[in-house]
Design an enzyme around this catalytic site. Structure first.
Site, PDB file in Angstrom:
ATOM      1  N   SER A   1       0.826  -1.208   0.000  1.00  3.77           N
ATOM      2  CA  SER A   1       0.000   0.000   0.000  1.00  3.77           C
ATOM      3  C   SER A   1       0.858   1.254   0.000  1.00  3.77           C
ATOM      4  CB  SER A   1      -0.954   0.002   1.198  1.00  3.77           C
ATOM      5  OG  SER A   1      -0.340  -0.527   2.338  1.00  3.77           O
TER       6      SER A   1
ATOM      7  N   HIS B   1      -3.313  -3.536  -5.816  1.00  7.83           N
ATOM      8  CA  HIS B   1      -3.628  -3.043  -4.475  1.00  7.83           C
ATOM      9  C   HIS B   1      -5.106  -3.276  -4.158  1.00  7.83           C
ATOM     10  CE1 HIS B   1      -3.773   0.498  -1.421  1.00  7.83           C
ATOM     11  NE2 HIS B   1      -3.423  -0.617  -0.836  1.00  7.83           N
TER      12      HIS B   1
ATOM     13  N   GLU C   1      -6.515  -1.171  -7.240  1.00 12.77           N
ATOM     14  CA  GLU C   1      -5.658  -0.219  -7.957  1.00 12.77           C
ATOM     15  C   GLU C   1      -4.566  -1.043  -8.639  1.00 12.77           C
ATOM     16  OE1 GLU C   1      -5.875   3.797  -5.167  1.00 12.77           O
ATOM     17  OE2 GLU C   1      -4.322   2.332  -4.724  1.00 12.77           O
TER      18      GLU C   1
ATOM     19  N   ASN D   1      -4.944   6.441  -1.162  1.00 12.04           N
ATOM     20  CA  ASN D   1      -4.232   6.917   0.026  1.00 12.04           C
ATOM     21  C   ASN D   1      -3.648   8.315  -0.151  1.00 12.04           C
ATOM     22  OD1 ASN D   1      -4.813   4.865   1.767  1.00 12.04           O
ATOM     23  ND2 ASN D   1      -3.060   3.627   1.163  1.00 12.04           N
TER      24      ASN D   1
HETATM   25  P1  NAI Z   1      -0.615  -9.326   8.062  1.00  3.95           P
HETATM   26  O1  NAI Z   1       0.383  -9.014   9.107  1.00  3.95           O
HETATM   27  O2  NAI Z   1      -2.034  -9.582   8.471  1.00  3.95           O
HETATM   28  O3  NAI Z   1      -0.123 -10.590   7.213  1.00  3.95           O
HETATM   29  C1  NAI Z   1       1.170 -10.719   6.702  1.00  3.95           C
HETATM   30  C2  NAI Z   1       1.475 -12.207   6.592  1.00  3.95           C
HETATM   31  O4  NAI Z   1       2.666 -12.356   5.829  1.00  3.95           O
HETATM   32  C3  NAI Z   1       1.723 -12.879   7.931  1.00  3.95           C
HETATM   33  O5  NAI Z   1       0.900 -14.037   8.032  1.00  3.95           O
HETATM   34  C4  NAI Z   1       3.208 -13.234   7.910  1.00  3.95           C
HETATM   35  O6  NAI Z   1       3.504 -14.449   8.587  1.00  3.95           O
HETATM   36  C5  NAI Z   1       3.473 -13.371   6.422  1.00  3.95           C
HETATM   37  N1  NAI Z   1       4.850 -13.095   6.026  1.00  3.95           N
HETATM   38  C6  NAI Z   1       5.671 -12.123   6.473  1.00  3.95           C
HETATM   39  N2  NAI Z   1       6.846 -12.167   5.819  1.00  3.95           N
HETATM   40  C7  NAI Z   1       6.765 -13.201   4.937  1.00  3.95           C
HETATM   41  C8  NAI Z   1       7.648 -13.729   3.961  1.00  3.95           C
HETATM   42  N3  NAI Z   1       8.850 -13.210   3.756  1.00  3.95           N
HETATM   43  N4  NAI Z   1       7.226 -14.785   3.222  1.00  3.95           N
HETATM   44  C9  NAI Z   1       5.992 -15.321   3.414  1.00  3.95           C
HETATM   45  N5  NAI Z   1       5.129 -14.853   4.325  1.00  3.95           N
HETATM   46  C10 NAI Z   1       5.493 -13.796   5.067  1.00  3.95           C
HETATM   47  O7  NAI Z   1      -0.525  -8.128   7.018  1.00  3.95           O
HETATM   48  P2  NAI Z   1      -1.666  -7.536   6.050  1.00  3.95           P
HETATM   49  O8  NAI Z   1      -2.429  -6.506   6.760  1.00  3.95           O
HETATM   50  O9  NAI Z   1      -2.388  -8.661   5.414  1.00  3.95           O
HETATM   51  O10 NAI Z   1      -0.775  -6.778   4.961  1.00  3.95           O
HETATM   52  C11 NAI Z   1      -0.032  -7.457   3.994  1.00  3.95           C
HETATM   53  C12 NAI Z   1       0.351  -6.507   2.872  1.00  3.95           C
HETATM   54  O11 NAI Z   1      -0.822  -5.930   2.307  1.00  3.95           O
HETATM   55  C13 NAI Z   1       1.245  -5.352   3.291  1.00  3.95           C
HETATM   56  O12 NAI Z   1       2.129  -5.070   2.234  1.00  3.95           O
HETATM   57  C14 NAI Z   1       0.248  -4.220   3.492  1.00  3.95           C
HETATM   58  O13 NAI Z   1       0.820  -2.945   3.338  1.00  3.95           O
HETATM   59  C15 NAI Z   1      -0.733  -4.511   2.375  1.00  3.95           C
HETATM   60  N6  NAI Z   1      -2.096  -3.982   2.552  1.00  3.95           N
HETATM   61  C16 NAI Z   1      -2.717  -4.050   3.777  1.00  3.95           C
HETATM   62  C17 NAI Z   1      -4.019  -3.581   3.914  1.00  3.95           C
HETATM   63  C18 NAI Z   1      -4.743  -3.663   5.224  1.00  3.95           C
HETATM   64  O14 NAI Z   1      -5.773  -3.009   5.392  1.00  3.95           O
HETATM   65  N7  NAI Z   1      -4.278  -4.470   6.173  1.00  3.95           N
HETATM   66  C19 NAI Z   1      -4.751  -2.974   2.770  1.00  3.95           C
HETATM   67  C20 NAI Z   1      -4.026  -3.027   1.525  1.00  3.95           C
HETATM   68  C21 NAI Z   1      -2.737  -3.478   1.449  1.00  3.95           C
END
Ligand code: NAI
Length: 509
Positions: A123, A144, A156, A194
């Site tokens: 994001s 996105h 996006e 954003n």
């Molecule tokens: P989250 O913390 O809920 O999930 C991330 C997951 O990735 C975890 O289960 C973790 O164990 C895993 N992980 C971390 N490093 C890893 C690796 N090297 N290889 C494989 N798995 C790995 O995070 P969330 O909120 O789902 O965000 C994920 C991405 O999406 C980020 O880039 C965030 O900026 C983006 N994003 C988040 C939004 C939100 O509202 N939470 C909205 C849009 C985008």
């Protein structure tokens, strides 16, 4: 361009909030999906969680057993990155860290087919920067999604400098085939949503900081008058003040500290106090059990008028007259004595839609007992309105102004004499930032409005809203704010000025 065939396998990496949702979207569209997470068992847990949610949906009649079973049958958790080798598209939703994302894609590049597409759900990180680590950066694109991915319609599609045009087209078509509204944007800070959404929070925080009124009143006016589904403060509390402040700071820094995106000191204090919002039980509102939150300021009953006189052109507020007619008021139309926007004379009060000046400043034009009112999304249906009396306005005149809007069925909140007021100032700034994104070739005008309607549920796209207000009036509001504050923040986008001079639509080339 054709979307990815639904028989093509999609890999999703990261089984957290976003990854699990994205995997569900791809499986619902008919793809075999492989979900991987570096934390052992996380991917299978996520699929089990999805199964439980889908079963609840079956109970509520939102989906059928067959749909649930076939969707779940297409989802597979895998425990090794190598198990993604046959995927045609791999979407990552791992931790928001440039190095982690680069390392992941570099490792994948040696595993997958030449034509496999990589997508990042980042994001805030530059898609160009993530792609720069790849041998074939053309294969990487931003995809996105918004949270929760299965329910939010927007995707996006972000092109980095090296992203291939064919890859962009395929992903646009694929997101559309998955039932999403896909918009194209260039990789720039905040992408569309954003970036354009910043003033929604920032202007509310400024209004609070300058003592225009209090938190519940700002939220009530933004919802009841502006038509936004959530007030800015309840939304900041839901997102988390720490997360919201961090996004603002990232966008501000990424734009070389452009004052347009300047973070709020009030929000910084909230974070310092750990008043993060719902998750810490205290934010702008108090979520602790039994806590009593203050109500919006509501004016007492004013003087209900029998007649009004209208001078000049009311512009966007003209709909008030139809309402006044329906309420049985006699309406007399007069030509304006002064050039510029029109006003309504009610009892001793002069009522005018805010124009970005303070009422006190405008009253000096010779408008006695001037009371500004705020912009409504729809003056006919708005449930409330904010009024801002000029410093010299007497109490009886204010009661006349209040009574007029009450006669029209509106709840009235009287706020301080705040330039541009709440809804008008926010909408003008949202539109200005949106138009500037178009000016800077980030995306087209239609994409701005789709992104804000579908990504953050705005009641109207800010650019269509600006056209409804009148582009010249929007420029007038911003110029007045720029004069009052002497800040770059309110500078008008060159494209907006050009559209006014050329008398053309924001949606025409
Ligand atoms: P989250 O913390 O809920 O999930 C991330 C997951 O990735 C975890 O289960 C973790 O164990 C895993 N992980 C971390 N490093 C890893 C690796 N090297 N290889 C494989 N798995 C790995 O995070 P969330 O909120 O789902 O965000 C994920 C991405 O999406 C980020 O880039 C965030 O900026 C983006 N994003 C988040 C939004 C939100 O509202 N939470 C909205 C849009 C985008």
């Amino acid at each position: 361009m054709q979307p990815l065939s639904s028989s093509a396998t999609v890999g999703v990496i990261g089984a957290g909030t976003m990854g699990a949702g994205i995997a569900e979207v791809a499986a619902a569209a008919g793809h075999p999906v492989r979900l991987f997470d570096s934390r052992g068992g996380a991917a299978s847990d996520a699929i089990a969680g999805m199964g439980k949610r889908l079963s609840r949906d079956v109970e509520k009649g939102r989906t059928t057993k067959e749909q649930r079973d076939s969707l779940l049958a297409r989802l597979e958790s895998v425990e090794r990155l190598e198990d993604l080798a046959s995927c045609a598209l791999i979407i990552e939703a791992i931790v928001e860290d440039l190095d982690a994302k680069r390392q992941l894609f570099c490792a994948l590049e040696s595993l997958v087919a030449e034509d496999a597409i990589f997508a990042t759900n980042t994001s805030s990180i530059s898609v160009t920067a993530i792609g720069a680590a790849l041998n074939r950066p053309a294969r990487l694109i931003g995809m996105h999604f918004f949270n929760p991915a299965p329910r939010m319609a927007l995707v996006e599609v972000i092109s980095g400098l090296a992203s291939g045009a064919d890859v962009t087209d395929t992903i646009m078509a694929t997101a559309t085939a998955w039932g999403k509204e896909a918009v194209r944007a260039r990789s720039t800070p905040g992408f569309i949503v954003n970036r354009v959404a910043r003033p929604f929070y920032a202007e509310a925080l400024r209004a609070l900081g300058e003592g225009a009124t209090d938190v519940p009143t700002i939220d009530a006016v933004m919802k009841g008058c502006g038509g936004f589904r959530m007030g800015p403060f309840e939304l900041m509390d839901l997102i988390g003040n720490d997360v919201n402040a961090a996004v603002t700071q990232t966008v501000y820094d990424a734009f070389n500290q452009d004052r347009r995106f300047e973070p709020s000191l009030i929000q910084r204090e909230m974070v310092a106090a750990q008043r993060l919002g719902r998750k810490s039980s205290q934010g702008f509102f108090d979520y602790r059990e039994g806590a009593a939150n203050p109500l919006p300021a509501t004016a007492e009953t004013g003087n209900i008028p029998a007649a009004v006189k209208v001078y000049g052109d009311l512009g966007a507020a003209d709909a008030l007259l139809a309402l006044a007619g329906d309420a049985g008021l006699t309406i007399e139309r007069r030509t304006a004595q002064f050039p510029g926007d029109g006003w309504i004379s009610v009892g001793a009060a002069t009522l005018a839609l805010s124009d970005g000046r303070s009422a006190t400043q405008r009253a000096a034009q010779g408008l006695e007992n001037l009371v500004h009112f705020d912009l409504a999304l729809d003056f006919r249906t708005a449930g409330c309105i904010a009024l801002a009396p000029a410093d010299g306005c007497d109490a009886a005149a204010l009661a006349d102004a209040v009574g007029f809007f009450q006669a029209l069925g509106k709840q009235v909140s009287v706020i301080d004499d705040y330039p541009g007021m709440l809804v008008l100032r926010t909408v003008c700034m949202l539109a200005n930032v949106g138009i500037d994104a178009v000016h800077q070739q980030v995306c087209d005008a239609a994409a701005v409005d789709i992104a804000m309607e579908k990504g953050v549920n705005y009641p109207k796209g800010p650019l269509a809203w600006a056209e409804q207000i009148g582009l010249a009036r929007v420029v007038g509001v911003l110029d007045n704010l720029a004069k009052i504050y002497g800040e770059e923040r309110y500078r008008v986008s060159p494209l907006l000025r050009r559209k006014v001079w050329g008398e053309s639509s924001l949606f025409s080339d």
